[in-house]
Every structure is written in C-alpha cells, then in structure tokens.
Motif scaffolding. Structure first.
Motif, PDB file in Angstrom:
ATOM      1  N   MET A 160      42.584  32.824  32.987  1.00  0.00           N
ATOM      2  CA  MET A 160      42.008  33.769  33.957  1.00  0.00           C
ATOM      3  C   MET A 160      42.595  33.545  35.342  1.00  0.00           C
ATOM      4  N   SER A 161      42.722  32.267  35.734  1.00  0.00           N
ATOM      5  CA  SER A 161      43.220  32.038  37.082  1.00  0.00           C
ATOM      6  C   SER A 161      44.715  32.332  37.164  1.00  0.00           C
ATOM      7  N   ARG A 162      45.436  32.153  36.074  1.00  0.00           N
ATOM      8  CA  ARG A 162      46.876  32.470  36.106  1.00  0.00           C
ATOM      9  C   ARG A 162      47.139  33.954  36.255  1.00  0.00           C
ATOM     10  N   VAL A 163      46.326  34.768  35.598  1.00  0.00           N
ATOM     11  CA  VAL A 163      46.622  36.207  35.627  1.00  0.00           C
ATOM     12  C   VAL A 163      45.660  36.966  36.534  1.00  0.00           C
ATOM     13  N   GLU A 220      29.309  37.257  49.106  1.00  0.00           N
ATOM     14  CA  GLU A 220      30.068  36.214  49.799  1.00  0.00           C
ATOM     15  C   GLU A 220      30.479  35.091  48.819  1.00  0.00           C
ATOM     16  N   LEU A 221      29.540  34.711  47.952  1.00  0.00           N
ATOM     17  CA  LEU A 221      29.843  33.635  47.002  1.00  0.00           C
ATOM     18  C   LEU A 221      30.950  34.038  46.029  1.00  0.00           C
ATOM     19  N   PHE A 222      30.927  35.289  45.596  1.00  0.00           N
ATOM     20  CA  PHE A 222      31.964  35.758  44.664  1.00  0.00           C
ATOM     21  C   PHE A 222      33.336  35.770  45.349  1.00  0.00           C
ATOM     22  N   PHE A 275      34.493  32.296  45.476  1.00  0.00           N
ATOM     23  CA  PHE A 275      34.875  31.860  44.121  1.00  0.00           C
ATOM     24  C   PHE A 275      36.283  32.364  43.778  1.00  0.00           C
ATOM     25  N   ALA A 276      36.527  33.653  44.089  1.00  0.00           N
ATOM     26  CA  ALA A 276      37.832  34.249  43.773  1.00  0.00           C
ATOM     27  C   ALA A 276      38.942  33.521  44.537  1.00  0.00           C
ATOM     28  N   ALA A 277      38.647  33.172  45.804  1.00  0.00           N
ATOM     29  CA  ALA A 277      39.667  32.505  46.617  1.00  0.00           C
ATOM     30  C   ALA A 277      39.975  31.113  46.068  1.00  0.00           C
ATOM     31  N   THR A 278      38.953  30.407  45.599  1.00  0.00           N
ATOM     32  CA  THR A 278      39.216  29.038  45.118  1.00  0.00           C
ATOM     33  C   THR A 278      39.642  28.976  43.663  1.00  0.00           C
ATOM     34  N   TYR A 302      40.267  33.921  40.098  1.00  0.00           N
ATOM     35  CA  TYR A 302      39.867  35.119  39.342  1.00  0.00           C
ATOM     36  C   TYR A 302      38.531  35.632  39.881  1.00  0.00           C
ATOM     37  N   ARG A 303      38.275  36.915  39.601  1.00  0.00           N
ATOM     38  CA  ARG A 303      37.119  37.572  40.219  1.00  0.00           C
ATOM     39  C   ARG A 303      35.928  37.628  39.260  1.00  0.00           C
ATOM     40  N   LEU A 304      34.761  37.868  39.848  1.00  0.00           N
ATOM     41  CA  LEU A 304      33.529  37.975  39.072  1.00  0.00           C
ATOM     42  C   LEU A 304      32.812  39.274  39.418  1.00  0.00           C
ATOM     43  N   ALA A 305      32.124  39.851  38.464  1.00  0.00           N
ATOM     44  CA  ALA A 305      31.247  40.999  38.748  1.00  0.00           C
ATOM     45  C   ALA A 305      29.988  40.824  37.904  1.00  0.00           C
TER      46      ALA A 305
END
Ligand code: GDG
Length: 490
Positions: free
Chosen positions: A43-46, A64-66, A69-72, A75-78
């Motif tokens: 997930m983080s690679r793509v 804000e937390l998402f 999370f995406a920055a660190t 990958y993104r969350l919804a």
C-alpha cells in the motif's frame, strides 16, 4: 500525483489503525494484525487507498489524523460511518453470529435471523457507496473477508466497471453446511460478482466451486488450471487458493535482537529450566482453547514425567467481548484453568500460566523464541498466522510445532509439524509427549524445513500470486510485488 501510483483500493471491515489520546494530543498508528502486516508494504509503495469502518465512534479529528497518517505511512484512508445499530446487527449479528460459526463448521453456534441479514445487506451497500465515491476508473478494488461478501455485487449494481477482487480469510464450508443458510443463493451470487475470488486453501476453493455447481448447475467450471475458471455465460470468474503468510524476515530478524534475546532468557529463568508450551490466540471458540487445556491435562495424567517439567503458557487476547458466546468462553477458560492448576499444582509449579491480555511485540517474540513447543490446535482456522510467526521467530531452530489438521496452515506446514485432531484429546496428549521427548536433532531438522517453507512462501509471495491472478494484470502493482518478494528472498 501520478495516476498509475493510485491504482489500488483495499476495502476491509475495519480500517487498519489505532487512534488514542495522550499528553501530546491525538495519535494515530497502524493496527497490528495479519492483514495489515500483509498489505501495508505494498500500500505504501503504490500510494493506495484503504476504506473501512473506524471501529469506534470516538470523536477524534479524523480529517487531520488521516492527513498525518497519509504523510507518514504513504497511503490514504477513508472511513465508512456506521451507527451502533449497524455494528450490532451487521457485525456482531450476521457476520459474527451467522457467517463466522457457519464457515468454521460450528453449526450449533449459528443464529439465522432475517433482521441481521437485512442489515448485513444494508451495511454492505453503505461500504459500496463509499467505495463508488472514492474509486477511479481502472483502479483494482480488493475487498476483504466475510463481512463484505456483497460489496462487489452492489458496486456492479452501481455500474462500476473496475476489476473487483475478493479474498476470504476464513474457511469456506462444504455445501452440506452452506445449504443450512437461508440466504445461500444471494451470498453466492454476491461472491460471483467479483472477477477474482481468493481462498486460503485448496479445500476452501473446492468447497466454493462445489457450492456454486450445486446452486447454479448452468455454471461451467474449468478446474484443470492453477486458477479455476467459472463460466457464467456473460462473464468469467477466476477462483484460486492463495495461502496468506507473514513477513518472514520481520520475525526472524526481530527475534534475534538483543532486547528479545534478554526477554527470552529471562522467561526461561523464571520457569527454571522447564520445557515451555505456548498457545497464542484471540479469545474465540474456533481456536479450541478448552480442548487444548484438556489435552494438556490428559498428558499430565498419562505421562507423569511431564509434571513439574512442562508448563503451558496460554496467551488469550480479549476479542468480541460483547458477544455472549465469547463471554461464556472466557468463564469456561477461567474454570478449566483453575481446576487443572488446583489438581496438579505442586512445589511451586503451576501447570498452566494463563494470560488474558495481549503481549507487546518484544514479549511476543521472546515467547515465540524461547518456548520449546507451540501448541496451535484450532477446531478450524482459515490459516493461523501464529503458527508461521512461531517458526520464523524460532531462530535457534529448536521449537516443535504441534498444529491442528483443521488450520489452513496445515496444508503447508503439516509435513514437518506434529499434526493433531483437536477433538482427539488422547491423540493431542500423545503429540505433547512426542514433542516433549523429541531429540534435539529431530527438532532442528523439522524446524529448519518449516522455516524454509515460511521464508519461501512469505507474505510478499502471497500478494504477488494473488495480483498475478487478476485479469487483465495490474502491471505496476505486480512489478512492485515482485520487487518486494525478491528483496524478501535475499
Ligand atoms: C484471521 C483468520 C487467518 C496474537 N496475540 C498477540 C498478537 N497476535 C497477533 C499474531 C497474529 C494475529 O494476532 C493473529 O492472527 P491469526 O491468523 O492467528 O488469527 P485471526 O486473528 O483469527 O485472523 C485466520 C488471518 O485472518 C489472516 O488471513 O490466518 O485464520 O481467522 O499476527 O501475531 N500480537 C501481539 N501481541 C499478542 O499478544 N503483538
């Protein structure tokens, strides 16, 4: 962002995260667990997107937390918003009181209730709505597990043309069992809306194909291939078995660090040179924990040499604590442990050390590394990652794996583990004795083979094989997986 970098969307019941508040404010981090371990690296690679339920109704600043999370994590969350009623009927109800026991061959524990079934459909539809909002054309959508069997069908109803894949983490039952489900036809139809269906073992895949043939005699099945092709007339569905695994090196290297070595040494010191047997499970009636305690008791009766020389450490991680069956199981375990310990306890030796909590990572690895025997005896299990983790962390290659023949892992590890039927208390007691008295040479020989198997068929190979079966193939994803697997092999 490069469009190609965004071609992976994963959907699971829960989002893979833990949110809590400390003196520095709200914190978000990835959860531990099989699926997260398996998918996070890719997930983080793509730069993927993961959609799921938050798992609680906490009022945290999720936008804000998402973003953080995406920055660190890359990958993104919804989130899919669920009400308490949704959770009660869809999750605790249909998923955990109908599908879970049925798929684990425990018919007596199944509740068949129209209200929970209707709610299951409603919540699957809610997931489909969020996925449809977020998905881009061309993205591969990979849905996970029994809570979300209908999402693919509901996405097709919305007109989505994306490739849809589904992976079932738990076993798939025989037709004799599935036929009891009043909504079996709808469930199978839902599953047949995916383009690719993945199961843990060949047995699960065969069970599924047999159920489809019983319920839909017009469907033709080409079973000669590595992946079965079901011809529905207007379209085809691929059905394969892809045994999930672990990141071998993460456990192998993790278990070798000084901190774990010290903790492992300390653990053994504490138990004064005895052989340690280890059980690690979520609190669940499928894991066969009461039967395991009875088998250990029988071994102590039958082989008195084990007394004062062997201790069973059983870690039970609290789970589904609001479901009555799970509360009853907890009470049963307390009673059996109390009885066995009162019966055999002597000279400061207590036969069963029962921990009702989870261990932190260092302690988990230390237990894996230092316990001479792993006693993994589920009544039924999709795979059982603990069995593979135990082998990967057994860096001194002296551990013996006792494994239930009804765990998916038995298909790969059965040859070099001691296989047991968990319903056979006598046979399991004998296996405990066999493991206890096994020569060092045989232990090494078996564990070396087990570790080679887990190292080779690691989690990267699992993802690679699954994605390889998606047609047409997702080239960029596949390329990343192959790269990751090669790095893991080196
Ligand atoms: C489902 C299927 C399938 C356990 N105790 C502690 C701890 N754990 C971690 C283990 C392991 C995970 O939890 C448990 O994985 P399992 O595979 O054994 O079981 P389920 O949770 O039932 O998972 C199963 C799996 O999905 C994947 O497809 O294999 O059949 O039922 O990773 O390490 N982790 C920590 N402390 C503990 O005390 N840190």
């Amino acid at each position: 962002m490069n469009k190609l970098d965004e071609q992976f969307l994963v959907v699971s019941n829960r989002l893979p995260l833990v949110v809590d508040q400390d003196e520095d404010g709200w914190q978000i981090k990835p959860a531990s667990g099989g699926l997260v371990t398996a998918l996070e690296p890719i997930m983080s690679r793509v730069n993927g997107l993961w959609i799921g339920w938050l798992g609680s109704s906490e009022q945290a600043p999720f936008d804000e937390l998402f973003a953080r999370f995406a920055a660190t994590h890359g990958y993104r969350l919804a989130a899919v918003p669920l009400t308490d009623e949704d959770v009660e009927l869809y999750y605790r109800g249909f998923a955990n009181e109908t599908l879970w026991p049925l798929f684990h061959d425990l018919l007596g524990r199944c509740h068949f209730d129209l209200t929970t079934w209707l709610h299951y459909q409603k919540v699957n539809d809610l997931f489909a709505e969020v996925v449809a909002e977020q998905a881009d054309d061309g993205q591969l959508i990979w849905v996970h597990d029994y809570q979300l069997a209908l999402v693919g069908h509901l996405l097709r109803q919305r007109g989505l043309k994306n490739r849809l894949a589904f992976y079932l983490h738990i076993p798939f039952p025989s037709f004799d069992l599935l036929r009891r489900l009043p909504w079996k036809k709808e469930l199978l139809q839902g599953l047949l809306s995916y383009d690719l269906l993945g199961f843990q073992t060949l047995r699960d895949r065969r069970n599924f194909v047999a159920c489809v043939r019983e319920m839909f005699p017009h469907v033709r099945a080409d079973i000669r291939r590595r992946v079965t092709l079901l011809d529905l007339g207007e379209r085809q569905v691929s059905v394969g078995n892809f045994p999930i695994s672990i990141d071998f090196e993460e456990f192998n290297q993790g278990a070798a660090v000084k901190e774990v070595e010290e903790a492992a040494w300390y653990l053994h010191e504490h138990y004064q040179g005895r052989q340690l047997l280890l059980g690690v499970d979520r609190l669940d009636y499928t894991k066969g924990i009461p039967d395991r305690f009875l088998a250990f008791e029988r071994a102590l009766e039958k082989y008195p040499e084990l007394r004062r020389q062997a201790t069973l450490i059983q870690v039970v991680v609290p789970s589904r604590t609001l479901v009555p069956d799970y509360q009853n199981l907890k009470e049963t375990l307390d009673q059996i442990v109390g009885r066995i310990n009162a019966r055999f306890n002597e000279h400061g030796w207590v036969p069963i050390h029962y921990l009702y909590r989870s261990l932190d990572r260092t302690q988990l690895l230390a237990h894996y590394r230092s316990c001479e025997i792993a006693l993994i005896s589920p009544l039924r299990d999709g795979m059982n990652l603990v069995a593979k983790e135990y082998c990967a962390a057994s860096v001194e290659e002296k551990g013996v794996l006792i494994l239930s023949e009804f765990a998916g892992a038995a298909a790969q590890l059965g040859e070099h583990a001691l296989l047991v039927n968990p319903y056979d208390i006598e046979g399991t007691a004998d296996a405990i004795w066999q493991a206890y008295s096994m020569t060092e040479e045989e232990r090494h020989q078996r564990m070396r083979q087990l570790r080679a198997e887990v190292r080779r068929n690691n989690v990267y190979r699992w993802v690679e094989q699954f994605l390889d079966a998606v047609q047409p193939r997702t080239e960029q994803l596949y390329w990343h997986c192959t790269e990751m697997r090669r790095e893991g092999d080196e």
